[in-house]
Design an enzyme around this catalytic site. Sequence first.
Site, PDB file in Angstrom:
ATOM      1  N   LYS A  80      32.007  43.655  38.077  1.00  0.00           N
ATOM      2  CA  LYS A  80      32.321  42.706  39.148  1.00  0.00           C
ATOM      3  C   LYS A  80      31.420  42.950  40.333  1.00  0.00           C
ATOM      4  O   LYS A  80      31.210  44.098  40.737  1.00  0.00           O
ATOM      5  CB  LYS A  80      33.794  42.954  39.555  1.00  0.00           C
ATOM      6  CG  LYS A  80      34.306  42.075  40.663  1.00  0.00           C
ATOM      7  CD  LYS A  80      34.898  40.788  40.127  1.00  0.00           C
ATOM      8  CE  LYS A  80      35.133  39.768  41.225  1.00  0.00           C
ATOM      9  NZ  LYS A  80      33.898  39.046  41.588  1.00  0.00           N
ATOM     10  N   LYS A 104      33.684  51.215  44.803  1.00  0.00           N
ATOM     11  CA  LYS A 104      34.697  50.589  45.667  1.00  0.00           C
ATOM     12  C   LYS A 104      35.853  50.042  44.853  1.00  0.00           C
ATOM     13  O   LYS A 104      37.003  50.170  45.264  1.00  0.00           O
ATOM     14  CB  LYS A 104      34.073  49.595  46.658  1.00  0.00           C
ATOM     15  CG  LYS A 104      33.625  48.286  46.182  1.00  0.00           C
ATOM     16  CD  LYS A 104      33.098  47.436  47.356  1.00  0.00           C
ATOM     17  CE  LYS A 104      31.616  47.647  47.586  1.00  0.00           C
ATOM     18  NZ  LYS A 104      30.985  46.549  48.350  1.00  0.00           N
ATOM     19  N   LYS A 116      26.119  43.793  40.241  1.00  0.00           N
ATOM     20  CA  LYS A 116      25.528  43.085  41.374  1.00  0.00           C
ATOM     21  C   LYS A 116      24.370  42.258  40.863  1.00  0.00           C
ATOM     22  O   LYS A 116      23.706  42.620  39.893  1.00  0.00           O
ATOM     23  CB  LYS A 116      25.027  44.076  42.434  1.00  0.00           C
ATOM     24  CG  LYS A 116      24.726  43.442  43.766  1.00  0.00           C
ATOM     25  CD  LYS A 116      26.008  42.976  44.468  1.00  0.00           C
ATOM     26  CE  LYS A 116      26.060  43.347  45.912  1.00  0.00           C
ATOM     27  NZ  LYS A 116      27.414  43.542  46.392  1.00  0.00           N
ATOM     28  N   THR A 200      36.630  40.286  53.401  1.00  0.00           N
ATOM     29  CA  THR A 200      35.876  41.515  53.656  1.00  0.00           C
ATOM     30  C   THR A 200      36.070  41.940  55.111  1.00  0.00           C
ATOM     31  O   THR A 200      36.360  43.111  55.396  1.00  0.00           O
ATOM     32  CB  THR A 200      34.378  41.335  53.315  1.00  0.00           C
ATOM     33  OG1 THR A 200      34.283  40.768  52.011  1.00  0.00           O
ATOM     34  CG2 THR A 200      33.643  42.656  53.339  1.00  0.00           C
ATOM     35  N   ASN A 231      28.901  36.303  56.511  1.00  0.00           N
ATOM     36  CA  ASN A 231      30.207  36.294  55.839  1.00  0.00           C
ATOM     37  C   ASN A 231      31.126  37.382  56.398  1.00  0.00           C
ATOM     38  O   ASN A 231      32.317  37.164  56.594  1.00  0.00           O
ATOM     39  CB  ASN A 231      30.044  36.596  54.333  1.00  0.00           C
ATOM     40  CG  ASN A 231      29.261  35.522  53.580  1.00  0.00           C
ATOM     41  OD1 ASN A 231      29.080  34.419  54.077  1.00  0.00           O
ATOM     42  ND2 ASN A 231      28.794  35.857  52.377  1.00  0.00           N
ATOM     43  N   SER A 359      38.850  39.108  45.756  1.00  0.00           N
ATOM     44  CA  SER A 359      38.238  38.522  44.552  1.00  0.00           C
ATOM     45  C   SER A 359      39.101  38.842  43.334  1.00  0.00           C
ATOM     46  O   SER A 359      39.313  37.998  42.461  1.00  0.00           O
ATOM     47  CB  SER A 359      36.837  39.093  44.319  1.00  0.00           C
ATOM     48  OG  SER A 359      35.879  38.364  45.039  1.00  0.00           O
TER      49      SER A 359
END
Length: 436
Positions: A80, A104, A116, A200, A231, A359
């Site tokens: 993810k 994380k 990523k 976030t 963001n 998410s």
Amino acid sequence: MSGKAAQSLKEPDRTNPLRIVQLLLRQAVELLGLDADVYEILREPRRFVEASVPVRMDDGRVRAFTAYRSQHTNALGPSKGGVRFHPGVTADEVKALSMWMTFKTAILGLPYGGAKGGVVVDPRRLTSGELERLARAYVDQLVEVLGPDVDIPAPDVNTDERIMGWMSDEYERLVRRHAPGALTGKPLVLGGSRGRREATGRGVVLAIKEAADRLGLRLRGATAAVQGFGNVGGATARLLHALGVRVLAVDDVEGGAYRPDGLDIPALVDYARARGTVKGFPGSADISAQELLTLECDIVVPAALENQVDAEVAEGARCRILAEAANGPTTPEGDEILDAKGIFIIPDILCNAGGVTVSYFEWVQNQTGLYWTEEEVNERLSAKMRDAFADVFRMHLERRVDMRTAAYMVAVGRVAEALAARGWIAPWTMPFKPRA
Ligand code: GLU
């Protein structure tokens, strides 16, 4: 990080995110007394795809963009992580970012491994049509290695829910079925989660609250500076302001806005939306990134890119808390200096984990078809961030290590537990009980 560890990196590796994260991984493996096989398995992504993505530009010509997807591990679940569009994207950076995602998600107790993606592109130079074709072409090139149970992309630097909408549509078109759980950070109407856009930033602020509580810092009336207004930085500044924190300075790639008695953040958000930058906000002075990061204030939030807090910035830093909203904002040398100065660091893999946590909630809602209210999302996020902070803080106190090392120890311990349970490392190499 210990001084010895920081110095073991030679130039130019000192700012190479992959070398940095490998060093931190190795250190955690050693401190936990784990078998070296854990390092051997985790030091590189299990799968790394490099693709050349051709896109028809508006002028009729084709341009091929270099794109990557790094899938670090699937020991705890499907991989993810976001996709970033940035001209400075490199293979090593994307690999490192995927490893940070593993750590994380492990700290937050999410059933994922890390991934990523990145495209070497300056999206500001693309028209909306070109951007859409690039987003779709990225999915087209990678569709075989994506999916709700395989690898789940999301937004990152310069990507947002509009782009996730295009990518989600492209994915569903290619697999010929409804598959909202294949990507997260989607528009609400396509199965996005309430609360994801700000998640976030909300997580960063929750982590700051936990740190402030433990340091005896009252947030109402405290002062902060936020590097980056995208963001993450934008939401963090807004939520800090809402808590009564005086945000003295923010910036973006074009420039900064500084006001010694605090910026009117809601007005600044409107200004930035209209102008595309915070620079020139009425009543504010310009400020450089370095000045912002070394401003005298309680909380500094780097919310932009890697390696912003280097030795020089760390020497000048005058804050009490450094809340790492960006991934990898502090170099090992910067880290060591901040630590020696007694600045409390909330490490990236804990601090910015709120985004991937929501998410995960989005993916759960997509899998079940039952959608939650924003309060429900935010409550669950608070509980997760609180527990994660407590786990890392406990490791920090019990093992007398700095917060970053503690975060890696919690994370690597959990991944190693999964590796052992799968039989990839021998169980007798697990001398401790990793779940603190
Ligand atoms: N790009 C974000 C991060 O670095 C979010 C990833 C996700 O939601 O999967 O954590």
